[in-house]
Design an enzyme around this catalytic site. Structure first.
Site, PDB file in Angstrom:
ATOM      1  N   HIS A  62       0.832  -1.217   0.000  1.00 36.91           N
ATOM      2  CA  HIS A  62       0.000   0.000   0.000  1.00 36.91           C
ATOM      3  C   HIS A  62       0.863   1.263   0.000  1.00 36.91           C
ATOM      4  CE1 HIS A  62      -3.227  -2.784   1.316  1.00 36.91           C
ATOM      5  NE2 HIS A  62      -2.287  -3.261   2.119  1.00 36.91           N
ATOM      6  N   SER A  96      14.555  22.012 -16.398  1.00 33.86           N
ATOM      7  CA  SER A  96      13.343  22.812 -16.584  1.00 33.86           C
ATOM      8  C   SER A  96      13.722  24.112 -17.275  1.00 33.86           C
ATOM      9  CB  SER A  96      12.726  23.107 -15.215  1.00 33.86           C
ATOM     10  OG  SER A  96      11.913  24.255 -15.293  1.00 33.86           O
ATOM     11  N   LYS A 109      16.003  22.274 -11.249  1.00 25.23           N
ATOM     12  CA  LYS A 109      15.335  21.007 -11.546  1.00 25.23           C
ATOM     13  C   LYS A 109      16.174  20.021 -12.347  1.00 25.23           C
ATOM     14  CE  LYS A 109      11.043  20.599 -11.544  1.00 25.23           C
ATOM     15  NZ  LYS A 109      10.087  19.817 -10.810  1.00 25.23           N
ATOM     16  N   GLU A 157       9.417   8.865 -17.019  1.00 23.84           N
ATOM     17  CA  GLU A 157       8.014   9.267 -17.173  1.00 23.84           C
ATOM     18  C   GLU A 157       7.503   8.947 -18.574  1.00 23.84           C
ATOM     19  OE1 GLU A 157       7.695  13.399 -16.053  1.00 23.84           O
ATOM     20  OE2 GLU A 157       8.557  13.009 -14.087  1.00 23.84           O
TER      21      GLU A 157
END
Ligand code: ARG
Length: 458
Positions: free
Chosen positions: A155, A276, A282, A289
């Site tokens: 979980h 970024s 970043k 992804e």
């Protein structure tokens, strides 16, 4: 330049013509198309349907055509309906009447069924080779991280401590099963449709066993109507590719979490990260992804193919031309993703310390504390609630079970002695899990040895 002009008195509508054409994408299997034609004429000559000279002229010219395309000297242009028309037209331009005999006893229906099958068969093997490479990378990481402790989750809550080797080992199993699926598909699909003709075989005395063996199939398919209309193997392959993507996507999801500022379990290499345009600090896990994102695209190809096939009467229908574009895209996508994923995980930096600290937090040793009581004669259900109360005390004090003084333990249950700390240490928690498939060094060494044998053998 149509193969079928005779019956027609009018040219096709231009839009209909381009709507109908498949050359822009089926050109990618020109090698399979030519190999199939070479096998076909070799058999025609063996059966005296064409002469040996005719066979030699056709085979020589087809080989030249293939080499010229390979080397970029002959361009496959969109002026033709499909790759079959292109190859046959060029052959006929170069050899005259001889070339016109190539299509004796053959239809584009069995021809395209063969081309697609050979193309998919090659890609099943290529995908398998990439997965094997990935498994080699994963096994290396497992060997390196056999003692790298980390929390195991259920979980997404910390559950029990494991090791990074054990965690990666779970993915090893998934990709190993994926290879098994590819193997099964290969075994089932490897029968040759050539010779099925348009749908009902032909009146020529073709030797279908011969062409099947020339093209490395186990044998010919056994029903000519099924041969030209079977695309099950495409669906099976897309299903296997979807499962591979699902596995890659799950692993990417974890990598994204592990690479986050909150976890800091790993750091992705700069080569597999992006920045970024606005936030200078970043470093984003875009590759992970994007692999996760492309999973939907591959599932889409599977759904498209299932839907295309669902209402088709026997035998060939033009709908089946739609078996190509999405399938090709799915194959390219998955192969690209496996390769990138391999590069990404083999270059990532593992922060062992952070993983270890994290597994010491979150009461991952609570089960082991309960087991300690069980070993001293306390029934498990009582042990469970005693440890539950001790966990509450720890949460209250902001400490872990390892840091809780012995008096506190004894307040809940007099059975506790000083050896509780050893019993619930991270090392003990992992090392005592010695059953097959568990994370202890002993179990993992055995697993790694078996996986290594599998990789060496296969
Ligand atoms: N381009 C077609 C396909 O991909 C080739 C088969 C054409 N056969 C036919 N009867 N029109 O399916």
């Amino acid at each position: 330049m149509k193969l079928w002009g005779g019956r027609f008195t009018k040219a096709e509508n231009e839009l209909a013509d381009s709507f109908n054409a498949s050359i822009s994408y089926d050109k990618r299997f020109y090698r399979q198309d030519i190999a199939g034609s070479i096998a076909h004429v070799t058999m025609l000559a063996a059966r005296n349907i064409i002469t040996e000279e005719e066979r030699d002229t056709i085979v020589r010219t087809l080989n030249q055509i293939r080499d010229e395309i390979d080397e970029g000297r002959l361009e496959i242009t969109d002026d033709y309906e499909d790759i079959h028309s292109f190859v046959e037209s060029v052959l006929t331009e170069r050899t005259g009447d001889t070339g016109k005999k190539l299509h004796t006893g053959r239809s584009r229906n069995d021809q395209v069924a063969l081309d697609m099958k050979m193309y998919v068969r090659d890609e099943v093997k290529n995908t398998d080779a990439l997965l094997k490479q990935l498994l080699t990378t994963l096994l290396k990481l497992m060997e390196e991280h056999i003692d790298t402790f980390m929390p195991g989750f259920t979980h997404l809550q910390k559950a029990q401590p494991v090791t990074l080797a054990h965690h990666i080992g779970a993915y090893f199993e998934m990709f190993r099963r994926d290879r098994g699926r590819l193997h099964d598909i290969y075994e089932r699909m490897n029968y040759c449709p050539l010779g099925a003709g348009a749908l009902a075989g032909t009146t020529y005395p073709l030797d279908r066993d011969m062409t099947a063996h020339l093209l490395d199939f186990y044998g010919p398919t056994l029903n000519s109507m099924d041969s030209v209309s079977d695309r099950d193997y495409v669906i099976e392959f897309l299903s296997a590719l979807s499962t591979i993507m699902m596995h890659l996507s799950r692993f990417c999801e974890e990598i994204i979490l592990w690479n986050s500022n909150e976890y800091k379990f790993i750091e992705l290499d700069d080569a597999y990260s992006t920045g970024s345009s606005i936030m200078p600090q970043k470093k984003n896990p875009d590759i992970a992804e994007l692999i996760r994102g492309k999973t939907g695209r591959v599932y889409g190809a599977l759904m498209q193919m299932l839907t295309t096939m669902k209402g088709l009467p026997l035998a060939y229908n033009k709908d089946m031309q739609e078996d190509k574009e999405f399938t090709f895209d799915a194959i390219d996508t998955v192969k690209g993703c496996i390769t990138l994923f391999d590069g990404m995980v083999s270059t990532m930096k593992v922060n062992k310390k952070n993983m270890e600290i994290s597994s010491q937090r979150g009461f991952t040793n609570a089960t082991d504390a309960a087991d300690y009581l069980v070993k001293h004669g306390v029934p498990f259900r009582d042990a469970h609630s005693i440890i539950g109360r001790l966990v509450l005390t720890c949460i209250d004090k902001g400490i872990s079970l390892d840091e809780l003084p012995l008096e506190e333990y004894k307040k809940e249950c007099p059975v506790f002695e000083d050896d509780i700390y050893e019993a619930i240490s991270l090392k003990t928690c992992v090392e005592l899990r010695k059953t097959t498939g568990a994370p202890s060094r002993e179990s993992m060494e055995k697993t790694i040895r078996l996986e290594r044998e599998y990789l060496d053998f296969d």
